[in-house]
Design a protein around this motif. Structure first.
Motif, PDB file in Angstrom:
ATOM      1  N   THR A 110       0.498  -1.132   0.119  1.00  0.00           N
ATOM      2  CA  THR A 110       0.237  -0.057  -0.200  1.00  0.00           C
ATOM      3  C   THR A 110       0.821   0.823   0.338  1.00  0.00           C
ATOM      4  OG1 THR A 110      -1.531  -0.908   1.187  1.00  0.00           O
ATOM      5  CG2 THR A 110      -2.092   1.485   0.892  1.00  0.00           C
ATOM      6  N   LEU A 111       1.946   1.287   1.169  1.00  0.00           N
ATOM      7  CA  LEU A 111       2.923   2.159   0.630  1.00  0.00           C
ATOM      8  C   LEU A 111       3.723   2.742  -0.501  1.00  0.00           C
ATOM      9  CD1 LEU A 111       4.639   2.555   4.307  1.00  0.00           C
ATOM     10  CD2 LEU A 111       2.316   3.402   3.680  1.00  0.00           C
ATOM     11  N   GLU A 112       4.174   1.613  -1.026  1.00  0.00           N
ATOM     12  CA  GLU A 112       4.497   0.935  -2.514  1.00  0.00           C
ATOM     13  C   GLU A 112       3.674   1.998  -3.378  1.00  0.00           C
ATOM     14  OE1 GLU A 112       6.801  -1.451  -5.460  1.00  0.00           O
ATOM     15  OE2 GLU A 112       6.064  -2.389  -3.994  1.00  0.00           O
ATOM     16  N   GLN A 113       2.376   1.794  -3.583  1.00  0.00           N
ATOM     17  CA  GLN A 113       1.619   1.896  -4.273  1.00  0.00           C
ATOM     18  C   GLN A 113       1.189   3.905  -3.975  1.00  0.00           C
ATOM     19  OE1 GLN A 113      -2.453   0.016  -4.404  1.00  0.00           O
ATOM     20  NE2 GLN A 113      -3.476   0.801  -6.164  1.00  0.00           N
ATOM     21  N   LEU A 114       1.104   3.836  -3.464  1.00  0.00           N
ATOM     22  CA  LEU A 114       0.644   5.691  -3.083  1.00  0.00           C
ATOM     23  C   LEU A 114       1.770   6.672  -3.202  1.00  0.00           C
ATOM     24  CD1 LEU A 114      -1.115   5.258   1.352  1.00  0.00           C
ATOM     25  CD2 LEU A 114      -2.097   5.495  -1.648  1.00  0.00           C
ATOM     26  N   TYR A 115       3.169   6.015  -3.000  1.00  0.00           N
ATOM     27  CA  TYR A 115       4.300   6.712  -3.139  1.00  0.00           C
ATOM     28  C   TYR A 115       4.100   6.930  -4.719  1.00  0.00           C
ATOM     29  CZ  TYR A 115       9.201   7.319  -3.643  1.00  0.00           C
ATOM     30  OH  TYR A 115      10.797   8.112  -3.831  1.00  0.00           O
ATOM     31  N   GLU A 116       4.114   5.548  -5.360  1.00  0.00           N
ATOM     32  CA  GLU A 116       4.431   5.729  -6.990  1.00  0.00           C
ATOM     33  C   GLU A 116       3.193   6.871  -7.173  1.00  0.00           C
ATOM     34  OE1 GLU A 116       3.926   1.880  -8.282  1.00  0.00           O
ATOM     35  OE2 GLU A 116       6.151   1.203  -7.225  1.00  0.00           O
ATOM     36  N   ALA A 117       1.668   6.901  -6.718  1.00  0.00           N
ATOM     37  CA  ALA A 117       1.031   7.954  -7.706  1.00  0.00           C
ATOM     38  C   ALA A 117       1.477   9.359  -7.387  1.00  0.00           C
ATOM     39  CB  ALA A 117      -0.394   7.716  -6.196  1.00  0.00           C
ATOM     40  N   GLY A 118       2.425   9.520  -6.540  1.00  0.00           N
ATOM     41  CA  GLY A 118       3.318  10.953  -5.708  1.00  0.00           C
ATOM     42  C   GLY A 118       2.188  11.088  -4.504  1.00  0.00           C
ATOM     43  N   ILE A 119       2.042  10.622  -3.680  1.00  0.00           N
ATOM     44  CA  ILE A 119       1.341  11.060  -2.320  1.00  0.00           C
ATOM     45  C   ILE A 119       2.669  10.845  -1.539  1.00  0.00           C
ATOM     46  CG2 ILE A 119      -0.486  10.219  -0.879  1.00  0.00           C
ATOM     47  CD1 ILE A 119      -2.344   9.551  -2.728  1.00  0.00           C
ATOM     48  N   ARG A 120       2.683  11.552  -0.593  1.00  0.00           N
ATOM     49  CA  ARG A 120       3.525  11.963   0.312  1.00  0.00           C
ATOM     50  C   ARG A 120       3.197  10.984   1.531  1.00  0.00           C
ATOM     51  NH1 ARG A 120       5.180  18.264   0.951  1.00  0.00           N
ATOM     52  NH2 ARG A 120       5.717  18.969  -1.874  1.00  0.00           N
ATOM     53  N   ILE A 121       3.841  11.061   2.215  1.00  0.00           N
ATOM     54  CA  ILE A 121       3.319   9.861   3.482  1.00  0.00           C
ATOM     55  C   ILE A 121       4.055  10.103   4.961  1.00  0.00           C
ATOM     56  CG2 ILE A 121       3.367   7.603   4.244  1.00  0.00           C
ATOM     57  CD1 ILE A 121       3.369   6.796   1.889  1.00  0.00           C
ATOM     58  N   GLY A 122       3.194  10.142   5.997  1.00  0.00           N
ATOM     59  CA  GLY A 122       4.232  10.883   6.583  1.00  0.00           C
ATOM     60  C   GLY A 122       3.606   9.373   8.183  1.00  0.00           C
ATOM     61  N   LEU A 123       4.539   9.744   9.343  1.00  0.00           N
ATOM     62  CA  LEU A 123       3.725   8.716  10.476  1.00  0.00           C
ATOM     63  C   LEU A 123       2.798   9.716  11.692  1.00  0.00           C
ATOM     64  CD1 LEU A 123       7.134   6.321  10.410  1.00  0.00           C
ATOM     65  CD2 LEU A 123       4.790   6.388   9.408  1.00  0.00           C
ATOM     66  N   ILE A 124       2.390   9.762  12.255  1.00  0.00           N
ATOM     67  CA  ILE A 124       2.352  10.646  13.567  1.00  0.00           C
ATOM     68  C   ILE A 124       1.857   8.834  14.574  1.00  0.00           C
ATOM     69  CG2 ILE A 124       1.178  11.877  14.621  1.00  0.00           C
ATOM     70  CD1 ILE A 124       0.015  13.067  12.075  1.00  0.00           C
ATOM     71  N   SER A 125       2.921   8.376  15.377  1.00  0.00           N
ATOM     72  CA  SER A 125       2.721   7.800  16.310  1.00  0.00           C
ATOM     73  C   SER A 125       2.898   8.985  18.350  1.00  0.00           C
ATOM     74  CB  SER A 125       3.484   7.138  16.625  1.00  0.00           C
ATOM     75  OG  SER A 125       3.874   5.502  17.172  1.00  0.00           O
ATOM     76  N   THR A 145       7.916  10.174   3.694  1.00  0.00           N
ATOM     77  CA  THR A 145       8.865  11.285   4.161  1.00  0.00           C
ATOM     78  C   THR A 145       9.193  12.058   5.318  1.00  0.00           C
ATOM     79  OG1 THR A 145       7.756  11.755   1.740  1.00  0.00           O
ATOM     80  CG2 THR A 145       8.349  13.857   3.143  1.00  0.00           C
ATOM     81  N   ALA A 146       8.174  11.998   6.246  1.00  0.00           N
ATOM     82  CA  ALA A 146       8.831  11.767   8.071  1.00  0.00           C
ATOM     83  C   ALA A 146       7.575  11.631   8.381  1.00  0.00           C
ATOM     84  CB  ALA A 146       8.375  13.912   7.856  1.00  0.00           C
ATOM     85  N   ALA A 147       8.002  11.634   9.610  1.00  0.00           N
ATOM     86  CA  ALA A 147       8.069  11.118  10.873  1.00  0.00           C
ATOM     87  C   ALA A 147       8.032  12.337  11.896  1.00  0.00           C
ATOM     88  CB  ALA A 147       8.438   9.744  11.263  1.00  0.00           C
ATOM     89  N   LEU A 148       6.467  11.678  12.481  1.00  0.00           N
ATOM     90  CA  LEU A 148       7.251  12.199  14.497  1.00  0.00           C
ATOM     91  C   LEU A 148       5.986  11.739  15.303  1.00  0.00           C
ATOM     92  CD1 LEU A 148       7.653  15.318  15.643  1.00  0.00           C
ATOM     93  CD2 LEU A 148       5.069  16.014  15.372  1.00  0.00           C
ATOM     94  N   SER A 149       7.052  11.339  16.187  1.00  0.00           N
ATOM     95  CA  SER A 149       6.680  10.498  17.723  1.00  0.00           C
ATOM     96  C   SER A 149       5.937  12.132  18.521  1.00  0.00           C
ATOM     97  CB  SER A 149       7.896   9.819  17.744  1.00  0.00           C
ATOM     98  OG  SER A 149       8.001  10.291  18.622  1.00  0.00           O
ATOM     99  N   SER A 150       4.894  11.467  19.757  1.00  0.00           N
ATOM    100  CA  SER A 150       4.390  12.319  20.860  1.00  0.00           C
ATOM    101  C   SER A 150       6.011  12.190  21.650  1.00  0.00           C
ATOM    102  CB  SER A 150       3.597  11.549  21.378  1.00  0.00           C
ATOM    103  OG  SER A 150       3.718  10.055  21.759  1.00  0.00           O
ATOM    104  N   SER A 151       6.584  11.256  21.779  1.00  0.00           N
ATOM    105  CA  SER A 151       8.003  11.187  22.997  1.00  0.00           C
ATOM    106  C   SER A 151       8.601  12.327  22.129  1.00  0.00           C
ATOM    107  CB  SER A 151       9.022   9.818  22.928  1.00  0.00           C
ATOM    108  OG  SER A 151       9.181   9.844  21.568  1.00  0.00           O
TER     109      SER A 151
END
Length: 228
Positions: A110-125, A145-151
């Motif tokens: 799924t991430l590969e499919q989104l990435y190939e469609a030009g969608i930026r992907i981030g994480l918030i945890s 592209t970017a990730a952000l943790s609460s800690s």
């Protein structure tokens, strides 16, 4: 408005814990600290202890919140004694270790499919896990592209600032972004408060789902691209 970015929660959205954190795993933790637990009480103990995770009224990240949760699980399984606190702290520390977790089968494709469609992907945890190590361990760096943790950020979802900071990291507008997660209160409602759209993932078809207007519910990430 078209979607330019998708943010994902991590635990129970992209990864799930292995036997280290099931009833037998808790028994092993307990034994190392001189505690005795009833593994048959694990499922009920987790359900009872989950209220601890909703007690951070100010949404500030504090390790003690998660340590109390682990301690409550142990207590509900019958553990008692001076080993409770150090055992709960060990459980908290080990939760950050990627080797104890597995990636859901639908994630990479799924991430590969989104990435190939030009969608930026981030994480918030809401985690103290190193998200750079997480990406490396599961070989997801090419897609994220970017990730952000609460800690690291200081506030947990659903606090608006963690979503706003993640949007800034990706350089995208809230209205162009979607948050995907397994928690209605933390992931979806938090994202919607800042103007993002939300997609709730319920990997267990038996899980109870509240009827929330304008919030799609999926059971597999493969359903996500068609919604964007």
């Amino acid at each position: 408005m078209s979607t330019t970015a998708v943010f994902f929660d991590v635990d129970f959205t992209l990864i799930y814990p292995g036997p280290t954190f099931d009833g037998g795993g808790y028994r092993q933790f307990a034994e190392r600290h001189g505690l005795t637990v009833d593994t048959s009480a694990f499922t009920a103990a987790v359900a009872s202890a989950s209220v601890e995770l909703d007690r951070a009224q100010d949404d500030i990240y504090r390790p003690e919140l998660f340590i109390r949760y682990a301690c409550r699980v142990l207590e509900q399984m019958g553990a008692a004694g001076p080993g409770l606190d150090p055992c709960a702290r060990e459980i908290y520390d080990e939760w950050a270790t990627c080797q104890h977790f597995s990636l859901y089968d639908d994630v990479q494709v799924t991430l590969e499919q989104l990435y190939e469609a030009g969608i930026r992907i981030g994480l918030i945890s809401n985690t103290h896990r190193c998200l750079a190590s997480f990406q490396s361990h599961f070989e997801l760096e090419p897609y994220i592209t970017a990730a952000l943790s609460s800690s690291d950020h200081g506030y947990m979802k659903p606090h608006p600032s963690i979503f706003e900071s993640a949007l800034t990291l990706l350089g995208v507008a809230a209205a162009e972004s979607v948050m995907v997660g397994d928690s209605l209160s933390h992931d979806i409602e938090g994202a919607r408060r800042v103007g993002m759209r939300g997609v709730l993932i319920r990997r267990s078809p038996e899980a109870a789902i509240e009827d929330v207007p304008d919030v799609p519910v999926i059971h597999d990430l493969s359903e996500l691209p068609a919604l964007l």
